[in-house]
Enzyme design. Structure first.
Site, mmCIF file in Angstrom:
data_model
loop_
_atom_site.group_PDB
_atom_site.id
_atom_site.type_symbol
_atom_site.label_atom_id
_atom_site.label_comp_id
_atom_site.label_asym_id
_atom_site.label_seq_id
_atom_site.Cartn_x
_atom_site.Cartn_y
_atom_site.Cartn_z
ATOM 1 N N GLY A 229 0.784 -1.225 0.000
ATOM 2 C CA GLY A 229 0.000 0.000 0.000
ATOM 3 C C GLY A 229 0.814 1.273 0.000
ATOM 4 O O GLY A 229 0.281 2.350 0.278
ATOM 5 N N GLU A 270 4.233 -6.879 0.744
ATOM 6 C CA GLU A 270 3.488 -7.287 -0.447
ATOM 7 C C GLU A 270 3.151 -6.077 -1.321
ATOM 8 O O GLU A 270 1.983 -5.731 -1.510
ATOM 9 C CB GLU A 270 2.204 -8.026 -0.052
ATOM 10 C CG GLU A 270 2.444 -9.344 0.655
ATOM 11 C CD GLU A 270 1.154 -9.969 1.150
ATOM 12 O OE1 GLU A 270 0.078 -9.366 0.951
ATOM 13 O OE2 GLU A 270 1.207 -11.059 1.744
ATOM 14 N N GLY A 272 2.432 -3.978 -4.674
ATOM 15 C CA GLY A 272 1.955 -4.233 -6.032
ATOM 16 C C GLY A 272 2.132 -2.978 -6.862
ATOM 17 O O GLY A 272 3.040 -2.846 -7.664
ATOM 18 N N ARG A 309 -9.618 2.852 -13.957
ATOM 19 C CA ARG A 309 -9.343 3.494 -12.676
ATOM 20 C C ARG A 309 -9.930 4.909 -12.542
ATOM 21 O O ARG A 309 -10.446 5.251 -11.465
ATOM 22 C CB ARG A 309 -7.839 3.502 -12.399
ATOM 23 C CG ARG A 309 -7.240 2.104 -12.294
ATOM 24 C CD ARG A 309 -5.752 2.132 -11.932
ATOM 25 N NE ARG A 309 -5.571 2.501 -10.548
ATOM 26 C CZ ARG A 309 -5.086 3.672 -10.154
ATOM 27 N NH1 ARG A 309 -4.736 4.584 -11.048
ATOM 28 N NH2 ARG A 309 -4.945 3.927 -8.867
ATOM 29 N N CYS A 339 -19.472 3.360 -25.239
ATOM 30 C CA CYS A 339 -20.830 3.874 -25.093
ATOM 31 C C CYS A 339 -21.200 3.853 -23.611
ATOM 32 O O CYS A 339 -21.957 3.006 -23.131
ATOM 33 C CB CYS A 339 -21.812 3.034 -25.915
ATOM 34 S SG CYS A 339 -23.461 3.750 -25.971
ATOM 35 N N GLU A 340 -20.619 4.760 -22.897
ATOM 36 C CA GLU A 340 -20.746 4.908 -21.446
ATOM 37 C C GLU A 340 -19.972 6.181 -21.132
ATOM 38 O O GLU A 340 -19.082 6.582 -21.882
ATOM 39 C CB GLU A 340 -20.107 3.722 -20.729
ATOM 40 C CG GLU A 340 -20.444 3.600 -19.256
ATOM 41 C CD GLU A 340 -21.757 2.865 -19.022
ATOM 42 O OE1 GLU A 340 -22.527 3.340 -18.179
ATOM 43 O OE2 GLU A 340 -21.996 1.849 -19.690
ATOM 44 N N TYR A 367 -3.056 -2.188 -12.096
ATOM 45 C CA TYR A 367 -4.523 -2.200 -12.129
ATOM 46 C C TYR A 367 -5.067 -1.503 -13.376
ATOM 47 O O TYR A 367 -6.094 -0.833 -13.326
ATOM 48 C CB TYR A 367 -5.098 -1.582 -10.847
ATOM 49 C CG TYR A 367 -4.558 -2.256 -9.614
ATOM 50 C CD1 TYR A 367 -4.971 -3.533 -9.275
ATOM 51 C CD2 TYR A 367 -3.592 -1.643 -8.825
ATOM 52 C CE1 TYR A 367 -4.454 -4.184 -8.171
ATOM 53 C CE2 TYR A 367 -3.067 -2.283 -7.722
ATOM 54 C CZ TYR A 367 -3.504 -3.563 -7.395
ATOM 55 O OH TYR A 367 -2.979 -4.207 -6.311
#
Length: 412
Positions: A229, A270, A272, A309, A339-340, A367
């Site tokens: 994190g 850990e 990432g 994201r 289309c959004e 991500y």
């Protein structure tokens, strides 16, 4: 200064991003292998004060070539699914190098992970009970604890608070001990992870202190896992985790704890996003510049199907027009072709954008591809790893046939 910074932005290991885009097409994910190694070394140096193992959180970016790069640097892995375990093994990892931390999976998946030989880290009592019934003391297991700490840059990425589905609350640890004693289980590690985008050592120390208080109840520990994190910079003036300070303070507290525990344990991490985010760039091409009385839109050949994201987390990604020729900047909303509503970057001042210009989205290593989809039946892009000064294709762009290959079409 402007030209020097611009040159750095437009190149990876001396290669022009525009040349890479021309060679492989767009949209395209480009990863800088040297940047990943730099981040690994920054973490190693920061935590050099204790016997530390780094376990890359695979979910951030699962490409097998990236996993092989991690292995070449002596980095273990943290997997959250059976498929991630298999990808890591495909990349050459021994099962003993893989920590498996599932959440809300069926026990059959946990059994398969045991059969493959991965280390197991459980975060709920029902699965711990089943694990004890199945394996007793023959297979060691780690425990993920919920420290009841609200931390992280966004509520969706804060995972250590009281309402989080992750981890066993400290109030239930007496039941953990009862289950362990009932089946003669060996609990060899304690794990905590509070969230992402954490800046201060104080947050890691709060989580550490929860583990330090509970660890004496578990006599067979080999390691304590502090999760990840660490914060990275998204904007030019953004703060990031002071790894030297965090490492110094956390390792000092850890070593002091180990003295009271009776022997030296290993300190596990850990990370990432910290290892791969800044290494990644998403290159897109401008399809249209749409001027309205209120705002100018830059429509590109990508969208939330490749970079979710911004819409999912309100995440900020710096955008640069690497085809631009002028220092003059104009405000734009950079939007996708889905289309959004898929605003990738709102109210950004970019060098004047024209059709065909290539835009670069920074911090697209974590991500991004791993959360990509085929929404609107769009194809997922190729991935390129720049390693030792060469741009290497590490995933082909999908083709239309990929959309059909698993469909069973009825004769109607």
């Amino acid at each position: 200064m402007f030209e020097v910074k611009r040159k750095e932005i437009m190149q990876v290991q001396g290669l022009e991003l525009t040349d890479i885009a021309e060679e492989f097409g767009t949209p395209l994910f480009v990863y800088d292998g040297e940047k990943i190694v730099q981040q690994i070394n920054k973490l190693k140096n920061g935590f050099s004060g204790a016997p530390t193992r780094i376990k890359y959180a695979v979910k951030a970016l699962t490409n097998v070539s990236i996993l092989k790069l991690m292995k070449s640097q002596g980095i273990g892995v943290d997997a959250v699914s059976i498929e991630e375990i298999k990808l890591c093994m495909h990349a050459g990892y021994e099962p003993s190098e893989i920590m498996y931390t599932p959440n809300c999976v069926g026990f059959d998946e946990i059994k398969e992970a045991v059969e493959l030989g991965a280390m197991i880290n459980l975060d709920n009592l029902p699965m711990l009970e089943k694990f004890g019934q199945a394996y007793g003391g023959k297979v060691p297991v780690a425990i993920r604890i919920n420290p009841r700490i609200m931390a992280g840059g966004n509520s969706k990425i804060s995972v250590g608070h009281i309402h989080s589905k992750f981890g066993i609350p400290t109030s239930q640890l007496p039941e953990v001990i009862q289950i362990a004693e009932k089946y003669g289980m060996v609990i060899n590690g304690l794990h905590v992870h509070t969230g992402s985008d954490i800046l201060d050592a104080e947050v890691f120390l709060r989580g550490a202190n929860v583990l330090f208080q509970e660890a004496p109840k578990f006599p067979d520990l080999k390691f304590i896992d502090f999760g990840g994190g660490f914060k990275i910079a998204y904007r030019e003036d953004d703060p990031s985790t002071d790894m030297e300070r965090v490492g110094r303070e956390v390792t000092a507290a850890f070593n002091e704890f180990c003295k009271s525990y009776g022997h030296q344990l290993e300190l596990w991490l850990e990370p990432g996003k910290f290892l791969v985010s800044e290494a990644g760039t998403l290159l897109v091409e401008t399809n249209v510049v749409k001027e309205t009385p209120e705002i100018a839109f830059v429509g590109v050949n990508s969208g939330l199907n490749h970079l979710i994201r911004p819409m999912f987390y309100d995440a900020y990604h710096e955008v640069i027009n690497i085809s631009g020729q002028s220092k003059e900047k104009k405000p734009y909303n950079v939007v996708g072709y889905i289309c959004e509503t898929d605003t990738l970057a709102a109210d950004r001042k970019l060098e004047e954008v024209k059709e065909g210009d290539i835009l670069a989205f920074k911090n697209a290593g974590a991500y991004s591809f791993s959360m990509a989809s085929n929404y609107n039946s769009r194809l997922r892009p190729a991935e390129v790893l720049v390693w030792k000064g060469k741009a290497n294709l590490i995933r082909k762009k999908e083709e239309f046939a990929d959309l059909l290959k698993n469909q069973v079409i009825l004769d109607i």
